[in-house]
Design a protein around this motif. Structure first.
Motif, PDB file in Angstrom:
ATOM      1  N   THR A 204     -47.504  12.814  -1.428  1.00 58.16           N
ATOM      2  CA  THR A 204     -48.166  14.086  -1.751  1.00 58.16           C
ATOM      3  C   THR A 204     -47.170  15.209  -1.495  1.00 58.16           C
ATOM      4  O   THR A 204     -46.452  15.199  -0.491  1.00 58.16           O
ATOM      5  CB  THR A 204     -49.439  14.305  -0.907  1.00 58.16           C
ATOM      6  OG1 THR A 204     -49.126  14.139   0.482  1.00 58.16           O
ATOM      7  CG2 THR A 204     -50.523  13.304  -1.310  1.00 58.16           C
ATOM      8  N   PHE A 205     -47.139  16.165  -2.397  1.00 62.53           N
ATOM      9  CA  PHE A 205     -46.130  17.219  -2.356  1.00 62.53           C
ATOM     10  C   PHE A 205     -46.769  18.605  -2.359  1.00 62.53           C
ATOM     11  O   PHE A 205     -47.609  18.910  -3.224  1.00 62.53           O
ATOM     12  CB  PHE A 205     -45.193  17.120  -3.569  1.00 62.53           C
ATOM     13  CG  PHE A 205     -44.505  15.791  -3.720  1.00 62.53           C
ATOM     14  CD1 PHE A 205     -43.954  15.141  -2.629  1.00 62.53           C
ATOM     15  CD2 PHE A 205     -44.412  15.188  -4.967  1.00 62.53           C
ATOM     16  CE1 PHE A 205     -43.312  13.917  -2.771  1.00 62.53           C
ATOM     17  CE2 PHE A 205     -43.770  13.969  -5.129  1.00 62.53           C
ATOM     18  CZ  PHE A 205     -43.219  13.332  -4.018  1.00 62.53           C
ATOM     19  N   ARG A 206     -46.320  19.443  -1.436  1.00 61.42           N
ATOM     20  CA  ARG A 206     -46.706  20.858  -1.477  1.00 61.42           C
ATOM     21  C   ARG A 206     -45.584  21.699  -0.862  1.00 61.42           C
ATOM     22  O   ARG A 206     -44.810  21.223  -0.023  1.00 61.42           O
ATOM     23  CB  ARG A 206     -48.013  21.117  -0.736  1.00 61.42           C
ATOM     24  CG  ARG A 206     -47.918  21.024   0.784  1.00 61.42           C
ATOM     25  CD  ARG A 206     -49.208  21.484   1.429  1.00 61.42           C
ATOM     26  NE  ARG A 206     -49.187  21.278   2.888  1.00 61.42           N
ATOM     27  CZ  ARG A 206     -50.233  21.517   3.674  1.00 61.42           C
ATOM     28  NH1 ARG A 206     -51.377  21.939   3.145  1.00 61.42           N
ATOM     29  NH2 ARG A 206     -50.143  21.316   4.980  1.00 61.42           N
ATOM     30  N   GLY A 207     -45.507  22.970  -1.312  1.00 62.50           N
ATOM     31  CA  GLY A 207     -44.510  23.879  -0.779  1.00 62.50           C
ATOM     32  C   GLY A 207     -45.089  25.275  -0.660  1.00 62.50           C
ATOM     33  O   GLY A 207     -46.129  25.599  -1.258  1.00 62.50           O
ATOM     34  N   ASN A 208     -44.420  26.120   0.117  1.00 64.56           N
ATOM     35  CA  ASN A 208     -44.877  27.484   0.324  1.00 64.56           C
ATOM     36  C   ASN A 208     -44.811  28.267  -0.989  1.00 64.56           C
ATOM     37  O   ASN A 208     -43.829  28.167  -1.733  1.00 64.56           O
ATOM     38  CB  ASN A 208     -43.999  28.167   1.373  1.00 64.56           C
ATOM     39  CG  ASN A 208     -44.597  29.475   1.853  1.00 64.56           C
ATOM     40  OD1 ASN A 208     -44.676  30.437   1.108  1.00 64.56           O
ATOM     41  ND2 ASN A 208     -45.028  29.490   3.113  1.00 64.56           N
ATOM     42  N   PRO A 209     -45.838  29.054  -1.298  1.00 61.15           N
ATOM     43  CA  PRO A 209     -45.833  29.837  -2.541  1.00 61.15           C
ATOM     44  C   PRO A 209     -44.618  30.742  -2.711  1.00 61.15           C
ATOM     45  O   PRO A 209     -44.222  31.052  -3.840  1.00 61.15           O
ATOM     46  CB  PRO A 209     -47.127  30.653  -2.443  1.00 61.15           C
ATOM     47  CG  PRO A 209     -48.035  29.800  -1.622  1.00 61.15           C
ATOM     48  CD  PRO A 209     -47.144  29.152  -0.603  1.00 61.15           C
ATOM     49  N   SER A 210     -44.005  31.164  -1.610  1.00 56.63           N
ATOM     50  CA  SER A 210     -42.836  32.039  -1.705  1.00 56.63           C
ATOM     51  C   SER A 210     -41.664  31.359  -2.412  1.00 56.63           C
ATOM     52  O   SER A 210     -40.738  32.026  -2.897  1.00 56.63           O
ATOM     53  CB  SER A 210     -42.400  32.501  -0.313  1.00 56.63           C
ATOM     54  OG  SER A 210     -41.962  31.402   0.472  1.00 56.63           O
ATOM     55  N   LEU A 211     -41.706  30.016  -2.479  1.00 59.96           N
ATOM     56  CA  LEU A 211     -40.612  29.272  -3.104  1.00 59.96           C
ATOM     57  C   LEU A 211     -40.532  29.491  -4.614  1.00 59.96           C
ATOM     58  O   LEU A 211     -39.532  29.126  -5.242  1.00 59.96           O
ATOM     59  CB  LEU A 211     -40.747  27.782  -2.801  1.00 59.96           C
ATOM     60  CG  LEU A 211     -40.538  27.393  -1.328  1.00 59.96           C
ATOM     61  CD1 LEU A 211     -40.889  25.933  -1.104  1.00 59.96           C
ATOM     62  CD2 LEU A 211     -39.105  27.673  -0.905  1.00 59.96           C
ATOM     63  N   ILE A 212     -41.562  30.082  -5.187  1.00 55.30           N
ATOM     64  CA  ILE A 212     -41.504  30.426  -6.610  1.00 55.30           C
ATOM     65  C   ILE A 212     -40.308  31.338  -6.875  1.00 55.30           C
ATOM     66  O   ILE A 212     -39.677  31.280  -7.936  1.00 55.30           O
ATOM     67  CB  ILE A 212     -42.817  31.084  -7.068  1.00 55.30           C
ATOM     68  CG1 ILE A 212     -43.975  30.086  -6.932  1.00 55.30           C
ATOM     69  CG2 ILE A 212     -42.731  31.571  -8.512  1.00 55.30           C
ATOM     70  CD1 ILE A 212     -45.346  30.692  -7.103  1.00 55.30           C
ATOM     71  N   ASN A 213     -39.980  32.157  -5.885  1.00 59.70           N
ATOM     72  CA  ASN A 213     -38.816  33.042  -6.040  1.00 59.70           C
ATOM     73  C   ASN A 213     -37.517  32.266  -6.176  1.00 59.70           C
ATOM     74  O   ASN A 213     -36.571  32.734  -6.819  1.00 59.70           O
ATOM     75  CB  ASN A 213     -38.733  34.006  -4.853  1.00 59.70           C
ATOM     76  CG  ASN A 213     -39.854  35.021  -4.855  1.00 59.70           C
ATOM     77  OD1 ASN A 213     -40.229  35.543  -5.901  1.00 59.70           O
ATOM     78  ND2 ASN A 213     -40.405  35.300  -3.678  1.00 59.70           N
ATOM     79  N   GLU A 214     -37.455  31.073  -5.565  1.00 61.71           N
ATOM     80  CA  GLU A 214     -36.250  30.243  -5.702  1.00 61.71           C
ATOM     81  C   GLU A 214     -36.050  29.815  -7.149  1.00 61.71           C
ATOM     82  O   GLU A 214     -34.926  29.757  -7.650  1.00 61.71           O
ATOM     83  CB  GLU A 214     -36.343  29.021  -4.786  1.00 61.71           C
ATOM     84  CG  GLU A 214     -36.375  29.326  -3.301  1.00 61.71           C
ATOM     85  CD  GLU A 214     -35.074  29.902  -2.776  1.00 61.71           C
ATOM     86  OE1 GLU A 214     -34.018  29.679  -3.419  1.00 61.71           O
ATOM     87  OE2 GLU A 214     -35.107  30.586  -1.741  1.00 61.71           O
ATOM     88  N   LEU A 215     -37.145  29.503  -7.832  1.00 63.90           N
ATOM     89  CA  LEU A 215     -37.038  29.145  -9.251  1.00 63.90           C
ATOM     90  C   LEU A 215     -36.541  30.337 -10.062  1.00 63.90           C
ATOM     91  O   LEU A 215     -35.735  30.183 -10.990  1.00 63.90           O
ATOM     92  CB  LEU A 215     -38.396  28.675  -9.785  1.00 63.90           C
ATOM     93  CG  LEU A 215     -38.978  27.397  -9.181  1.00 63.90           C
ATOM     94  CD1 LEU A 215     -40.257  27.014  -9.918  1.00 63.90           C
ATOM     95  CD2 LEU A 215     -37.982  26.243  -9.222  1.00 63.90           C
TER      96      LEU A 215
END
Length: 457
Positions: A204-215
């Motif tokens: 199962t995979f999840r990440g912090n919403p702030s990581l959208i900025n990395e994209l």
């Protein structure tokens, strides 16, 4: 005053009034005013526009409800000479007439008309105007699976870098991506800090919403989310994902708060053409961890039973010039694509797909042509790890779809390699030829040439 100029000034004035109106009642009144004035001015051209409207085909009209209001706007924009040129054709069947005269397809003209006048808005949701790097082509780069999930090797490596994800791409690859106009990746995890993992799932995979900025830092313009991990943290985590993408202004496709929402394409307007992007998942085949969207429940768009997705492709085709289909399908770690993928690809092509790009198997698979439709069966992993152990080196790459001014579609592959947390462009010719050669062995009626261009065998 020249009647064309007079009409143009009138339309501009009315549009300005319409745009300045504050309340909905004022907007409705301004809209009615626009219609009345356009109809009045257009009465001077009755013979010409009535001839077109009386006999034009649905294809000629781009399946849009063009009427005297649209024709009035068209004349104000392009003049009575443009109208005379259309009338002179006498047969109102070929929609390319609009493009040949204006440099814009009927779909683009309709978008501009409805946007500028506020009249007859028609499926203009999720539509983005792109300033292309070249007037001759619009270029899409599409990558495979990307995960920035917590406690995974690639994510841990990213956090160790001064510039985050940007430092996980070599400069040559970033330059190559920058050559494209739209860069799309498959977002293979949920953006959430809440919810409970589906305990029955091994990964199962999840990440912090702030990581959208990395994209955003690596140039991602949109993400596909019809996959088997976006729902890993159940409905709460899934809805967080939608909300997070929206709050960060990251366009997504393939899922939604209901079926209608999940079926909504992304549209790009570039170089006078309108291109639709649609996405669905065949996975899971034997389980139902990832919920399918229904009329009143959130979820992904599924295509194990492809009826809903085929409906979306057909509608997108009617409302655009080209349709790019991205499908999450196949069997993990199987080098040769399966009969199930072939069957779906044929159905997608028949429904109107102009190019088909697949993912999910986690490795590269071959390519094919179905009539004139290029098919990439799997782009494999792009930036992805299953656990805290760094994956072994693997080949990956970008599907590059180029659409020229004259409507020609070229499909090619940009070879890349993942090694110890970094993705690099394969710029060594011998290494690139080796990747093309390996893919050619598992391809159908298509091959890669020495530059990575896909051609029919």
């Amino acid at each position: 005053m020249n009647k064309t100029i007079k009409l143009g000034l009138l339309v501009v004035l009315l549009i300005a009034v319409f745009g300045l109106c504050g309340c909905e009642a004022d907007k409705a009144e301004a809209s009615n005013m626009t219609k009345i004035q356009l109809e009045y001015e257009l009465s001077k051209y009755d013979t010409s526009y009535e001839k077109i409207l009386a006999v034009c085909t649905k294809e000629f009209a781009g399946n849009h409800p063009i009427d005297e209001n649209f024709m009035g706007w068209f004349i104000s924009r392009y003049g009575d000479a443009a109208l005379d040129t259309i009338v002179a054709k006498e047969e109102f069947v070929d929609p390319d007439i609009w493009y040949n005269i204006t440099g814009k397809s009927i779909h683009v003209l309709w978008f501009e008309y409805s946007t500028e006048t506020g009249l007859d808005t028609y499926n203009n949701l999720r539509t983005y105007v792109v300033n292309t790097k070249s007037d001759d082509n619009v270029v899409f780069d599409i990558a495979g699976d990307v995960s920035l999930a917590e406690d995974k090797a690639t994510t841990n490596y990213m956090y160790e870098q001064k510039n985050g994800l940007l430092d996980c791409f070599d400069d040559n690859l970033l330059d190559a991506i920058n050559e494209s106009d739209i860069f799309i990746v498959n977002n293979e995890f949920a953006y959430t800090t809440r919810g409970d993992a589906i305990v029955e799932k091994y990964y199962t995979f999840r990440g912090n919403p702030s990581l959208i900025n990395e994209l955003k830092h690596i140039g991602v313009d949109a993400v596909t989310i019809a996959n088997n991990h976006v729902y890993d943290y159940r409905e709460e985590g899934f809805l967080d994902t939608l909300r997070s993408l929206e709050e960060h202004n990251m366009p997504y496709v393939g899922a939604g708060r209901n079926l209608e929402d999940a079926k909504q394409p992304i549209y790009y307007i570039a170089n006078g053409r309108k291109i639709a992007l649609v996405n669905a998942t065949q996975i899971e085949k034997n389980q139902n961890f990832t919920k399918a969207a229904t009329e009143d429940e959130p979820g992904v768009l599924k295509c194990l039973d492809p009826e809903d997705f085929i409906d979306e492709i057909e509608k997108a085709k009617k409302n655009s010039d080209y349709v790019l289909v991205i499908s999450h399908w196949g069997t993990e770690y199987q080098e040769k694509y399966g009969k199930d993928q072939e069957k779906l690809a044929k159905q997608f092509a028949e429904a109107g797909a102009d190019a088909i790009i697949g993912g999910h198997p986690h490795i590269l698979q071959g390519v094919d042509y179905i009539d004139d439709v290029p098919v990439y069966y799997s782009l494999g992993n792009f930036f992805f790890s299953l656990d805290e152990n760094m994956p072994k080196s693997f080949d990956t790459g970008l599907a590059r779809i180029s659409i020229s001014r004259d409507g020609e579609i070229k499909a090619s592959f940009v070879p890349c390699r993942f090694d110890e947390g970094v993705i690099s462009l394969v710029d060594d010719n011998k290494e690139a030829q080796k990747i093309y050669s390996e893919l050619n062995k598992v391809s159908g009626d298509a091959r890669f040439d020495h530059n990575g261009l896909i051609y029919k065998k």
